[in-house]
Design an enzyme around this catalytic site. Structure first.
Site, short mmCIF file in Angstrom:
data_model
loop_
_atom_site.label_atom_id
_atom_site.label_comp_id
_atom_site.label_asym_id
_atom_site.label_seq_id
_atom_site.Cartn_x
_atom_site.Cartn_y
_atom_site.Cartn_z
N TYR A 23 0.82 -1.21 0.00
CA TYR A 23 0.00 0.00 0.00
C TYR A 23 0.86 1.26 0.00
O TYR A 23 0.40 2.32 -0.42
CB TYR A 23 -0.89 0.04 1.25
CG TYR A 23 -2.21 -0.68 1.12
CD1 TYR A 23 -2.26 -2.04 0.82
CD2 TYR A 23 -3.41 -0.01 1.33
CE1 TYR A 23 -3.46 -2.70 0.72
CE2 TYR A 23 -4.62 -0.67 1.24
CZ TYR A 23 -4.64 -2.01 0.93
OH TYR A 23 -5.84 -2.66 0.85
N LYS B 44 3.28 -15.33 2.90
CA LYS B 44 3.56 -16.10 1.69
C LYS B 44 5.06 -16.34 1.66
O LYS B 44 5.78 -15.93 0.74
CB LYS B 44 3.05 -15.30 0.47
CG LYS B 44 3.05 -16.05 -0.84
CD LYS B 44 1.96 -17.11 -0.95
CE LYS B 44 2.12 -17.91 -2.22
NZ LYS B 44 1.21 -19.07 -2.29
N ASP C 81 -2.74 -18.37 0.89
CA ASP C 81 -3.72 -19.12 0.09
C ASP C 81 -4.40 -20.19 0.94
O ASP C 81 -5.62 -20.37 0.90
CB ASP C 81 -3.08 -19.71 -1.19
CG ASP C 81 -1.74 -20.39 -0.94
OD1 ASP C 81 -1.22 -20.32 0.20
OD2 ASP C 81 -1.20 -21.00 -1.88
N ASP D 213 -6.31 -7.00 4.30
CA ASP D 213 -7.45 -6.37 3.63
C ASP D 213 -8.35 -7.43 3.01
O ASP D 213 -9.57 -7.45 3.19
CB ASP D 213 -6.93 -5.41 2.54
CG ASP D 213 -8.08 -4.74 1.80
OD1 ASP D 213 -9.03 -4.28 2.46
OD2 ASP D 213 -8.03 -4.69 0.56
N ASP E 290 -12.28 -9.06 4.51
CA ASP E 290 -13.54 -9.06 3.76
C ASP E 290 -14.09 -10.48 3.69
O ASP E 290 -15.29 -10.71 3.85
CB ASP E 290 -13.35 -8.52 2.34
CG ASP E 290 -13.76 -7.06 2.21
OD1 ASP E 290 -13.58 -6.30 3.20
OD2 ASP E 290 -14.26 -6.66 1.14
#
Ligand code: IPM
Ligand code: MG
Length: 370
Positions: A142, A189, A221, A245, A249
């Protein structure tokens, strides 16, 4: 108790939902004789329209002198559909997070009784789910170096982290886990990314100071899959900015609606409280948005910034009663949906009823929720 609360309603449904949270805070301040002053600031598309800047200096000054910040939502479709727009509402949110040093975003997820059937997952999977996501908020992709080359049509965004940034947010996660079920799951990751390998190294060091807290490591994942296969395995999920983020959600729909989940962003000084959902422009001004995520964010403010957990729990009790007795906006209603204002007003009335009678008396409406 005398406090100044900066209110940044923002865009879309932001003003409607913050109105209801403020009504709840006013009701609480009457009940407990708190002295709250609400001061409004511009942010996002609303601020661009009036000042050309998505996070004007006056808003920053207001936030810095406030005791806590209540934030609505940000984003406007006119910018989403214009990739060339130089000034964007979201820049205001990112600038605010960075300049206020809000490096840890705390997103708790707990199923509200009565909403099991609204979750896309089976009741036995969603039952008793109760975890917190701690998302790093001021670093990573970001905020890394980026660029767009209009001649060869190439672009890049970079993900950068340093040890200090990882350490301070990890401490927040371990402190929370230490007071809960003592498990941190680091999501990264590390099989691909150097930043993730650094995260593992730093988190392992922080973990040494919390011998009672167990640490798990998951690739993002796999974590995305585990969240819907077996969400009960999680206590505190710690992760970097963009993974957080996306996963929050995903996690939010486990609870039945994106409109239910509050969050707190903490860091160097003042803390900010906001629903995790966006500005839902299609619903703006229609009195259909769910105010509960923002009302529960106000409860987090009372607990974390003003150290009044009793008042916070009273709000949670009133919210559970509203849901348990079917006072629901369309996103979670099974019949006779109510409006944003009506749900907010019912919660305020209920708080007054609780205070007028007894803290322990259970109203008919509440029994469904208990
Ligand atoms: C959130 C939002 C923001 C983010 C957007 C509006 C920039 O999605 O708070 O989760 O990506 O952080
Ligand atoms: Mg998001």
């Amino acid at each position: 108790m005398k406090k100044t609360i900066a209110v940044l309603p923002g865009d879309g449904i932001g003003p409607e939902i913050t109105d209801q949270a403020i009504n709840v805070l006013k009701t609480i301040s009457n009940m407990y004789s708190f002295d709250f002053t609400f001061e409004y600031g511009l942010i996002g598309a609303a601020a661009i329209d009036k000042t050309g800047d998505p996070y004007p200096a006056e808003t920053h000054d207001l936030c810095k002198r406030a005791d806590a910040i209540l934030f609505g939502a940000i984003g406007d479709p006119k910018y989403d559909n214009d990739p060339k727009a130089k000034v964007r509402p979201e820049q205001g949110l990112l600038k605010m997070r960075k300049e206020l040093g809000l490096y840890a975003n705390i997103r708790p997820l707990k199923l509200i009784p009565g909403l099991e059937s609204k979750s896309p997952l089976k009741r036995e999977i969603i039952k008793d789910v109760d975890f917190v996501v701690v998302r790093e908020l001021t670093g990573g992709i970001y905020f890394g170096k980026r660029g767009l080359n209009e001649t060869d049509f190439s672009a890049f965004d970079t993900c950068t982290y340093n040890a200090k940034e990882i350490e301070r947010v990890s401490i927040v996660a371990y402190e929370i886990a230490n007071k809960r079920n003592r498990k941190v799951s680091l999501v990264d990751k590390a099989n691909v990314l150097d930043t993730s390998r650094l995260w593992r190294q730093i988190v392992k060091n922080v973990a040494k100071n919390y011998p009672n807290v167990q640490t798990d490591y998951l690739f993002v994942d796999n974590a995305a899959m585990q969240l819907i296969l077996n969400p009960r395995q999680f206590d505190v999920i710690l992760t970097e900015n963009m993974f957080g983020d996306i996963l929050t959600d995903e996690a939010s729909v486990l609870a039945g609606s994106l409109g239910l989940l509050p969050s707190a962003s903490v860091g160097d000084s003042v803390s900010l409280y906001e629903p995790i959902h966006g500005s839902f422009p299609q619903a703006a001004g229609k009195n259909i948005a769910n105010p509960i995520a923002t009302i529960l964010s106000a409860a987090m403010m009372l607990e974390m910034s003003f150290n009044t957990p009793d008042a916070a729990n009273l709000i949670r009790r009133a919210v559970n009663s509203a849901i348990g007795s079917g006072k629901r906006t369309p996103d979670i209603a099974t019949s006779n949906p109510m409006g944003t204002k009506e749900v907010g007003a019912w919660i305020c009335d209920h708080l007054e009823r609780i205070s007028e009678y007894s803290n322990y008396y259970l109203f008919e409406e509440e029994k469904a929720a208990w």
